[in-house]
Design a protein around this motif. Structure first.
Motif, PDB file in Angstrom:
ATOM      1  N   PHE A 122       0.835  -1.206   0.000  1.00  0.00           N
ATOM      2  CA  PHE A 122       0.000   0.000   0.000  1.00  0.00           C
ATOM      3  C   PHE A 122       0.870   1.255   0.000  1.00  0.00           C
ATOM      4  N   VAL A 123       1.901   1.268   0.823  1.00  0.00           N
ATOM      5  CA  VAL A 123       2.781   2.441   0.916  1.00  0.00           C
ATOM      6  C   VAL A 123       3.527   2.651  -0.398  1.00  0.00           C
ATOM      7  N   ILE A 124       3.976   1.565  -1.031  1.00  0.00           N
ATOM      8  CA  ILE A 124       4.704   1.677  -2.292  1.00  0.00           C
ATOM      9  C   ILE A 124       3.808   2.228  -3.395  1.00  0.00           C
ATOM     10  N   LEU A 125       2.525   1.865  -3.388  1.00  0.00           N
ATOM     11  CA  LEU A 125       1.597   2.309  -4.427  1.00  0.00           C
ATOM     12  C   LEU A 125       1.069   3.720  -4.194  1.00  0.00           C
ATOM     13  N   MET A 126       1.255   4.284  -3.024  1.00  0.00           N
ATOM     14  CA  MET A 126       0.709   5.595  -2.719  1.00  0.00           C
ATOM     15  C   MET A 126       1.188   6.695  -3.666  1.00  0.00           C
ATOM     16  N   PRO A 127       2.484   6.789  -4.001  1.00  0.00           N
ATOM     17  CA  PRO A 127       2.907   7.856  -4.916  1.00  0.00           C
ATOM     18  C   PRO A 127       2.208   7.809  -6.268  1.00  0.00           C
ATOM     19  N   TRP A 128       1.886   6.599  -6.752  1.00  0.00           N
ATOM     20  CA  TRP A 128       1.218   6.466  -8.048  1.00  0.00           C
ATOM     21  C   TRP A 128      -0.238   6.913  -7.961  1.00  0.00           C
ATOM     22  N   ALA A 129      -0.864   6.717  -6.804  1.00  0.00           N
ATOM     23  CA  ALA A 129      -2.273   7.075  -6.641  1.00  0.00           C
ATOM     24  C   ALA A 129      -2.470   8.537  -6.267  1.00  0.00           C
ATOM     25  N   PRO A 131      -2.495  12.522  -6.396  1.00  0.00           N
ATOM     26  CA  PRO A 131      -2.498  13.530  -7.471  1.00  0.00           C
ATOM     27  C   PRO A 131      -1.152  14.231  -7.559  1.00  0.00           C
ATOM     28  N   VAL A 132      -0.666  14.403  -8.776  1.00  0.00           N
ATOM     29  CA  VAL A 132       0.678  14.942  -8.950  1.00  0.00           C
ATOM     30  C   VAL A 132       0.767  16.371  -8.426  1.00  0.00           C
ATOM     31  N   SER A 133      -0.312  17.144  -8.526  1.00  0.00           N
ATOM     32  CA  SER A 133      -0.262  18.528  -8.051  1.00  0.00           C
ATOM     33  C   SER A 133      -0.084  18.586  -6.535  1.00  0.00           C
ATOM     34  N   LEU A 134      -0.844  17.754  -5.798  1.00  0.00           N
ATOM     35  CA  LEU A 134      -0.719  17.738  -4.339  1.00  0.00           C
ATOM     36  C   LEU A 134       0.638  17.195  -3.915  1.00  0.00           C
ATOM     37  N   ALA A 135       1.086  16.133  -4.587  1.00  0.00           N
ATOM     38  CA  ALA A 135       2.384  15.552  -4.239  1.00  0.00           C
ATOM     39  C   ALA A 135       3.509  16.550  -4.475  1.00  0.00           C
ATOM     40  N   THR A 136       3.453  17.270  -5.600  1.00  0.00           N
ATOM     41  CA  THR A 136       4.510  18.232  -5.908  1.00  0.00           C
ATOM     42  C   THR A 136       4.501  19.392  -4.930  1.00  0.00           C
ATOM     43  N   LEU A 137       3.326  19.797  -4.470  1.00  0.00           N
ATOM     44  CA  LEU A 137       3.265  20.850  -3.451  1.00  0.00           C
ATOM     45  C   LEU A 137       3.938  20.392  -2.155  1.00  0.00           C
ATOM     46  N   GLY A 138       3.745  19.115  -1.811  1.00  0.00           N
ATOM     47  CA  GLY A 138       4.448  18.588  -0.639  1.00  0.00           C
ATOM     48  C   GLY A 138       5.951  18.608  -0.820  1.00  0.00           C
ATOM     49  N   TRP A 139       6.403  18.189  -1.989  1.00  0.00           N
ATOM     50  CA  TRP A 139       7.835  18.221  -2.279  1.00  0.00           C
ATOM     51  C   TRP A 139       8.346  19.664  -2.354  1.00  0.00           C
ATOM     52  N   LEU A 140       7.498  20.581  -2.788  1.00  0.00           N
ATOM     53  CA  LEU A 140       7.904  21.982  -2.848  1.00  0.00           C
ATOM     54  C   LEU A 140       8.251  22.506  -1.457  1.00  0.00           C
ATOM     55  N   TRP A 141       7.513  22.044  -0.459  1.00  0.00           N
ATOM     56  CA  TRP A 141       7.856  22.411   0.911  1.00  0.00           C
ATOM     57  C   TRP A 141       9.141  21.721   1.353  1.00  0.00           C
ATOM     58  N   ILE A 142       9.332  20.473   0.952  1.00  0.00           N
ATOM     59  CA  ILE A 142      10.542  19.741   1.334  1.00  0.00           C
ATOM     60  C   ILE A 142      11.788  20.419   0.771  1.00  0.00           C
ATOM     61  N   PHE A 143      11.686  20.962  -0.460  1.00  0.00           N
ATOM     62  CA  PHE A 143      12.832  21.611  -1.093  1.00  0.00           C
ATOM     63  C   PHE A 143      12.812  23.128  -0.937  1.00  0.00           C
ATOM     64  N   ASP A 144      11.996  23.641  -0.049  1.00  0.00           N
ATOM     65  CA  ASP A 144      11.902  25.086   0.139  1.00  0.00           C
ATOM     66  C   ASP A 144      13.245  25.659   0.590  1.00  0.00           C
ATOM     67  N   SER A 145      13.547  26.875   0.115  1.00  0.00           N
ATOM     68  CA  SER A 145      14.853  27.466   0.410  1.00  0.00           C
ATOM     69  C   SER A 145      15.031  27.816   1.884  1.00  0.00           C
ATOM     70  N   ARG A 186       7.569   9.173  -8.175  1.00  0.00           N
ATOM     71  CA  ARG A 186       6.274   8.971  -8.838  1.00  0.00           C
ATOM     72  C   ARG A 186       6.227   7.692  -9.647  1.00  0.00           C
ATOM     73  N   MET A 187       7.300   7.391 -10.386  1.00  0.00           N
ATOM     74  CA  MET A 187       7.291   6.278 -11.331  1.00  0.00           C
ATOM     75  C   MET A 187       7.662   4.952 -10.699  1.00  0.00           C
ATOM     76  N   LEU A 188       8.240   4.968  -9.521  1.00  0.00           N
ATOM     77  CA  LEU A 188       8.706   3.731  -8.891  1.00  0.00           C
ATOM     78  C   LEU A 188       7.575   2.719  -8.665  1.00  0.00           C
ATOM     79  N   PRO A 189       6.381   3.107  -8.198  1.00  0.00           N
ATOM     80  CA  PRO A 189       5.320   2.101  -8.018  1.00  0.00           C
ATOM     81  C   PRO A 189       4.932   1.401  -9.317  1.00  0.00           C
ATOM     82  N   PHE A 190       4.841   2.148 -10.416  1.00  0.00           N
ATOM     83  CA  PHE A 190       4.483   1.560 -11.711  1.00  0.00           C
ATOM     84  C   PHE A 190       5.494   0.496 -12.123  1.00  0.00           C
ATOM     85  N   SER A 191       6.773   0.823 -12.020  1.00  0.00           N
ATOM     86  CA  SER A 191       7.817  -0.135 -12.376  1.00  0.00           C
ATOM     87  C   SER A 191       7.812  -1.337 -11.440  1.00  0.00           C
TER      88      SER A 191
END
Length: 311
Positions: A122-129, A131-145, A186-191
């Motif tokens: 379930f955890v491995i499949l979460m990134p694939w499920a 939404p890319v916009s919400l996930a990227t916003l989370g990463w945007l905070w992780i990489f915030d200056s 993002r692509m790791l679950p698909f592979s």
């Protein structure tokens, strides 16, 4: 009796011919909706993109004139386009190499029996499920200056000293590293799912025979498992390459091609030029430039897959 047999055979042959024609008609009937859908959704937009790439069309105006290959000449001479082309290849090959390797490791781990296996899937499949916009916003905070979790962790472990700080989205190399990291996530679950299906399809008798012959883990991996999974690997690689080559969502949401257009890929540059910059002809030329690259990659990948199936 001898006269009856040819008549029976002829009647059977006519029946088979009728059934064959019926099967062909049924096949055409079943394929027609899919072909019409592809023609309307892919064929017409592609033809329109080719048409626009040969004009000086701009957004907000219905006037245009044919300029031939001038848009392509202008694009090829642009240093921003050449940088985006290089970024596209780096983005695609680095991310797909990491995805295939990590996906293989995760697939092999999921083949084992352990407690919490369902939760791990379930955890491995979460990134694939997600939404890319919400996930990227989370990463945007992780990489915030300022509030980057990664930077604070590096500061705690002593990697970053006083006055040292990583500006992930303000540096070209760090920006591309962040983009590739998110795409791998993002692509790791698909592979993983595709490779797990491939590993599950290998008969257990094959591994048992390799154990009897005295094959070690490396020999089994490279002489047994890898050759039998090569068709599945090539299909996973083909889908991943096509998806990565045409993807602009992570780049646009994370860096918007910055700083100074240094993290653009071809898809995001086409969007910027054609939609945001209102130069539809130039944007269409950049998007059409993707086609020959993808066709060459698809043909080479499918040839490798076919040879692997023959072997």
């Amino acid at each position: 009796m001898g006269a009856v047999e040819p008549a029976v055979l002829r009647s059977a042959g006519e029946s088979l011919a009728i059934l064959s024609r019926g099967d062909r008609r049924l096949g055409v009937l079943l394929l027609t909706p899919a072909l019409v859908y592809i023609a309307l959704l892919v064929g017409l937009p592609f033809c329109l993109a080719v048409f626009l790439s040969l004009t000086n069309s701009s957004a907000g105006s219905l006037d245009f004139s044919f300029v031939g290959l001038e848009n392509f000449r202008s694009v090829v001479r642009s240093p921003v386009f050449l940088r985006a082309l290089r970024n596209t290849f780096v983005f695609t090959f680095v991310s797909q190499l990491a995805v295939i390797v990590c996906g293989n490791v995760l697939a092999r781990a999921l083949m084992k029996q352990f407690r919490g296996k369902g939760l791990a899937r379930f955890v491995i499949l979460m990134p694939w499920a997600a939404p890319v916009s919400l996930a990227t916003l989370g990463w945007l905070w992780i990489f915030d200056s300022t509030f980057s979790v990664i930077n604070w962790m590096l500061r705690v472990v002593g990697w970053l000293g006083p006055g040292q700080w990583y500006y992930w989205l303000g540096d070209t190399t760090l920006g591309m590293t962040a983009i590739i990291t998110i795409h791998i996530w993002r692509m790791l679950p698909f592979s993983t799912v595709i490779l797990l299906a491939g590993l599950s399809s290998i008969p257990s008798e094959v591994h048992e025979a390799a154990d009897i012959d005295g094959a070690g883990p490396l020999a089994k991996a490279f002489r047994v498992t890898l050759p039998m999974m090569l068709p599945i690997l090539t299909v996973a690689l083909l889908f991943g390459v096509v998806f990565t080559f045409t993807d602009m969502s992570v780049v646009y949401l994370l860096t918007r091609g910055g700083p100074y257009n240094s993290t653009h890929v071809l898809a995001s540059l086409a969007f910027q030029e054609g939609v945001l910059g209102a130069d539809v002809g130039r944007g269409a030329a950049i998007s059409v430039f993707l086609l020959p690259l993808l066709v060459v990659m698809a043909v080479l990948t499918l040839r490798v897959s076919r040879r692997a199936e023959v072997l």
